[in-house]
Design an enzyme around this catalytic site. Sequence first.
Site, mmCIF file in Angstrom:
data_model
loop_
_atom_site.group_PDB
_atom_site.id
_atom_site.type_symbol
_atom_site.label_atom_id
_atom_site.label_comp_id
_atom_site.label_asym_id
_atom_site.label_seq_id
_atom_site.Cartn_x
_atom_site.Cartn_y
_atom_site.Cartn_z
ATOM 1 N N PHE A 246 0.812 -1.163 0.046
ATOM 2 C CA PHE A 246 0.066 -0.051 0.071
ATOM 3 C C PHE A 246 0.971 1.148 0.135
ATOM 4 C CE2 PHE A 246 -2.302 -3.422 2.153
ATOM 5 C CZ PHE A 246 -3.453 -3.613 1.224
ATOM 6 N N GLU A 250 7.200 1.047 -0.300
ATOM 7 C CA GLU A 250 8.062 1.615 -1.364
ATOM 8 C C GLU A 250 9.416 2.048 -1.146
ATOM 9 O OE1 GLU A 250 5.859 4.527 -4.037
ATOM 10 O OE2 GLU A 250 7.709 5.222 -5.035
ATOM 11 N N ARG A 328 2.432 15.269 -6.264
ATOM 12 C CA ARG A 328 1.267 14.592 -6.575
ATOM 13 C C ARG A 328 -0.110 15.309 -6.145
ATOM 14 N NH1 ARG A 328 -0.645 10.223 -9.775
ATOM 15 N NH2 ARG A 328 1.472 9.286 -10.293
ATOM 16 N N ARG A 360 -1.031 4.625 -0.902
ATOM 17 C CA ARG A 360 -2.219 4.464 -2.082
ATOM 18 C C ARG A 360 -2.700 5.930 -2.373
ATOM 19 N NH1 ARG A 360 -6.076 -0.499 -1.857
ATOM 20 N NH2 ARG A 360 -6.306 -1.288 -3.962
ATOM 21 N N ALA A 527 2.592 3.428 -8.058
ATOM 22 C CA ALA A 527 2.015 4.603 -8.924
ATOM 23 C C ALA A 527 1.105 3.817 -9.774
ATOM 24 C CB ALA A 527 3.244 5.213 -10.042
ATOM 25 N N GLU A 730 -4.774 2.500 -7.394
ATOM 26 C CA GLU A 730 -4.933 3.847 -6.295
ATOM 27 C C GLU A 730 -6.186 4.376 -6.695
ATOM 28 O OE1 GLU A 730 -0.962 4.961 -7.468
ATOM 29 O OE2 GLU A 730 -0.854 5.699 -5.456
#
Length: 775
Positions: A246, A250, A328, A360, A527, A730
Amino acid sequence: MDKNKANTVLNSKLDAVTIALKKSIKNLDSYTHVRGESVYVDDINIRQGTFHAVVFDAPKAHGRIKHIDYSKAEALNGVERIFTYKDIPGKNEIGGIIPDEPLFAEHEVHFWGMPIALIVAESEFIARKARQLITIDIEELPVITTAKEAKAKGSFINAPRSFSLGDTEKAFKNCEYIFEGETFSNGQEHLYIETQGAYAEPQENGNIKVTSSTQGPTSVQKTIAQVLGVAMHKIEVDVTRLGGGFGGKEDQATPWAVMAALASFHLKQSVKIILNRHDDLRMTGKRHPYESTYKIGLSKDLKILAYQTEFLQNSGASADLSPAIAERTLFHATNSYYIPNVTTKVLSCKTNLPTNTAFRGFGGPQGMFVIESAIAKAAHEIGVSASQIQETNLLEENNTFSYGQIAKKVEAKNSWNSAKSIFNIEALEREIHSYNKTHINFKKGLALMPITFGISFTNTPMNHARALVHIYLDGSVGISTAAVEMGQGVNTKMMQIAADVFSIPIEKIKIETTNTTRVANTSPSAASSTADLNGKATLIACNALLERLKIVASEALETSKESIVLKDGFVYHNSEKPKLTWTDLINKAMLNRVALTENAHYATPDIHFDKSTEKGHPFAYHVYGTAIITTTVDCTRGTYEFDSVKIVHDYGKSMSEGIDLGQVEGALIQGIGWMTMEEIAYNDEGKLLSNALSTYKVPDIFSAPKRVEVIPLETDGHDLAILKSKAVGEPPLMYGIGAYFALQNAIKAFNPNYDLEFHAPMTPEKVLMSLYKNP
Ligand code: MTE
Ligand code: HPA
Ligand code: MOS
């Protein structure tokens, strides 16, 4: 059989295969999952003599380390060694984007839970016992826990970023209505079922193999090499699958893998580290809380003419992925709306919380919550429904996003209108209206939530992948890519692609572990782009092999390459009876010394972004959809249920409907949890209070919406999506934002004096207070 009839039979057979491959496919991992046979890091058969490690972490959020006494811990029977920053042969640095994060604290601690040392012992139990014997003396320094405080003190991760379109200042002068306000959205715990962990095994010549529960094997490899001061080729990172990531794995799977490798490097022995839930909750970062201000201006006919925001991101103690996440937020600040004049700004604020990280939506949800709040506020003040303003401002073909990309193949209105008509919104609204009229202690609320989410890593250079495909002698196939299976079903999708190209049963395909020795220099699985990037590379590799095999077949059958068709495990020449099986063909290729291995590379074409002008075309495409959420609030208790969520979602042409539906449902409920019941709490000293599952409540089956309906939007898909099947991981999380506003509408039905507040999560306590609050 005449030729036409043969063709028909063949085509219907092909259809059958296509349906089997594309539609009714199950997530192939489910077989081992339900039997308890799926292998996670903690399930690996460990070598004899393996040591177990536990992290000693900061018991204060900010301070100078005056003294640490390890002597009692070191003396404990079974303790092998305690590692600190002094044992690092390379750099004590794990920051990915900005080098501002030590693996182990040296002289200062920056958050409660910051790793200071690694205790390595014969068993985890002994290591934990030893941890209790360590004493530490910290001279405390002022603690910052909120983004606002950080801003006031000038404590930032990096320089602010700002996007702008049109002339916001001028546009505000022409607005009929202008509203300003503040919003807050809290963090969110990833709560992957498999906690962070790694297992490091020394190999010959000082090489190390690390099994890690990471979304980003290459970052793990690179960081281990940097900390140990060795070349990357000495480190092999292997991932079978994750019990959920989730976004929490990362970047933040890395430190534990580095620690295991460091201990293994020194001890020349295998070392395993698995965080228990308490340690994981305390030491790892979460979704970023945001404190934001907005100003929205509308014309008389409800067109949003101008929008301005300042987002304060609570980044925690170091950068991690915060700069990319902040970016983002700006990309999604206007959600599904076209606003001609926009100025958005984001500040990544450095605080003394655990370093917050990817989750997410990657900052998108935080941005979208603010525009939806601004619209709700405007609607409330003007005296119209929010959906009127939403509908009036939906994106259209060729609109410009604030970052310069021109919107193409826009499905914002299409999904909105489809949702309204398929689910008969008027009837729903009437039902709610009459329910509210006849019920005093229960009120219902409804909200619509459109979503628009850009697909691609916003950092253009990350949008590439490779696939290594082997066809073995017996016709079975092995595929290696950078895709990490974390429950999202990407392995199944990879298998489908190969099965589709070769037209062989899915059982003949195996997806290998994700391994840096087989596929190198990879981007993380993130992503929502994993299937697109790795799938396209797999497609290219499989097609190259197919072309080669067709030549072999055409030579064997003495015909042209063009007339060869591979179908259902057979080789057809025109529509005649098959002369060769798939396995025969592979044997022939071997005898002809034809390479049955292909390595392919894919890089998303036509994307670019210029950070100096903050303009470009960063996304391959966008995913659209609209959700209608209804809730019933118990106005005596403040508790609530979600009666239904009705969604029209843009899957493109879904290649795996079951998997994609699972993604929409899971993301939706995760989004609702973030907006409603999941409440992360730190005290003023920076100590995590919601540090167990008894104090941090995530949605369970009882709090899930009673009914979830997801209708696929009929569209053509997009060529940059794998087999036109759009990314799905996502985007649907953001449908959950509608839950906040559905609750707010129910509260308004009960308490006409309720002055809207935008402070998520909307827990039952908050609902209760709002029900009885008078301004
Ligand atoms: N679904 C499950 N079951 N487990 C996960 O960890 N991660 C989500 C999403 N869906 C996740 C998941 C996140 S944050 C992303 S970015 C995508 O899956 C990553 O996979 P994809 O790129 O294959 O969609
Ligand atoms: N999404 C997810 N992860 C990322 C991104 C992104 O846009 N950029 C860098 N890591
Ligand atoms: Mo997902 S937050 O991009 O791992």
